[in-house]
Design a protein around this motif. Structure first.
Motif: not given
Length: 316
Positions: A233, A280, A282, A307, A311-312
């Motif tokens: 994140v 990213g 979700v 996520a 990656k977010l």
């Protein structure tokens, strides 16, 4: 997104009056101690009450949005609860002060020519101002209100005089006849439902998702996460990148890194930790967003959602 911002106002209010609404249900009228006007709100909105230490609970506003002097909530004492309702019933009497956050609205009333409102127990609270708003807008509406018994059903006496309202005590009539209620709904009817989990599940089974709007008191089972391993994140405000391992929430990891985030329920039902998503995919695991809002992929509730990729990038 039509949802409220994550910036939530906080203020101390005083309990102006308290009344009994039903067995084990009280109403509290909250006012500014200096008599100042309170912020406006819309049907479906709720408040966070900071009760003691980190004990925070959400209660729907059930008064008149046009009354800027008073916020009214109704609280059911839950003997098997986690202490919030007991604190309200035992400690909040006229003259007491309470720290309040909000209002916020994750259950907004959308314009429609007709509505079917279905309430179970204390789930009547967000529905009351919705009914009033539908009436003021000239929309057709019907309310079906179920509860264990008449004595346990807050506001039932006030509602019973309208032939568009069906008060349905379970000890007299059994469970709400959802099949009949939904079969009678004309095209263009939006369905709003709030109440215990079994009622919401039963309505979901019978109602098309594009017309159904729910508010939950307890989280819906989201099943296993899409990713079994860790993910990253990135916090856009600082450029920091954190690793979220399996079994820990984004909220936990962010807080541990010293980044303050407003939160409350930690189970995806209150909406307090709503966070913007900048990049990213979700894995939405909350009980708030509908299918369209999830597809937009622009906000998430970091207490439970994760996520769906490596990656977010979050607006933190």
């Amino acid at each position: 997104m039509t949802r409220s911002s994550t910036v939530v106002e906080e203020r101390k209010l005083v309990v102006h009056s308290r009344a009994r609404a039903a067995d084990e249900v009280i109403t509290l009228d909250l006012r500014d101690p200096d008599g100042a006007e309170l912020p406006s709100w819309t049907p479906g909105a709720h408040l966070d009450l900071v009760l003691a230490g980190d004990l925070v609970r959400q209660y729907s506003l059930c008064g008149d949005p046009a009354d800027r002097t008073t916020w009214r909530i109704a609280v059911l004492r839950e003997p098997g609860g986690r202490g919030g309702s007991a604190f309200v019933h035992d400690e909040l009497h006229p003259g007491a002060t309470i720290l309040v956050r909000g209002p916020r609205n994750h259950f907004p009333l959308h314009p429609a020519p007709r509505y079917l409102f279905i309430a179970g127990g204390i789930g009547i609270t967000p529905i009351l101002p919705m009914v009033a708003a539908a009436e003021a807008a000239g929309a057709e509406w019907r309310l079906a209100y179920g509860g264990r018994s008449r004595a346990s059903m807050a506001f039932a006496r006030d509602l019973g005089d309208d032939d568009r309202v069906t008060v349905w005590p379970q000890d007299e009539r059994g469970l709400l006849d959802l099949d009949a209620l939904l079969a009678e709904a004309a095209p263009g009817t939006l369905v709003y439902c709030c109440g215990p989990a079994p009622l919401l599940a039963a309505v979901e089974e019978r109602c098309p998702p594009d017309v159904l709007h729910l508010e939950r008191f307890t989280p819906k089972d989201a099943g296993p996460p899409l990713l079994s391993g860790p993910f990253e994140v990135e916090l856009a405000g600082s450029g920091r990148t954190l690793t979220v391992p399996p079994g820990r929430s984004i909220l936990d990891v962010v807080e541990e890194a010293g980044v303050p985030v407003l939160s409350s329920c930690r189970e995806g039902t209150c909406g307090t930790c709503e966070t913007g998503v900048l990049a990213g995919a979700v894995d939405h695991r909350d009980s708030l967003l509908n299918a369209e809002e999830r597809a937009a992929n622009d906000v998430m509730f970091i207490c439970v959602s994760r996520a769906a990729g490596p990656k977010l990038v979050l607006d933190l």
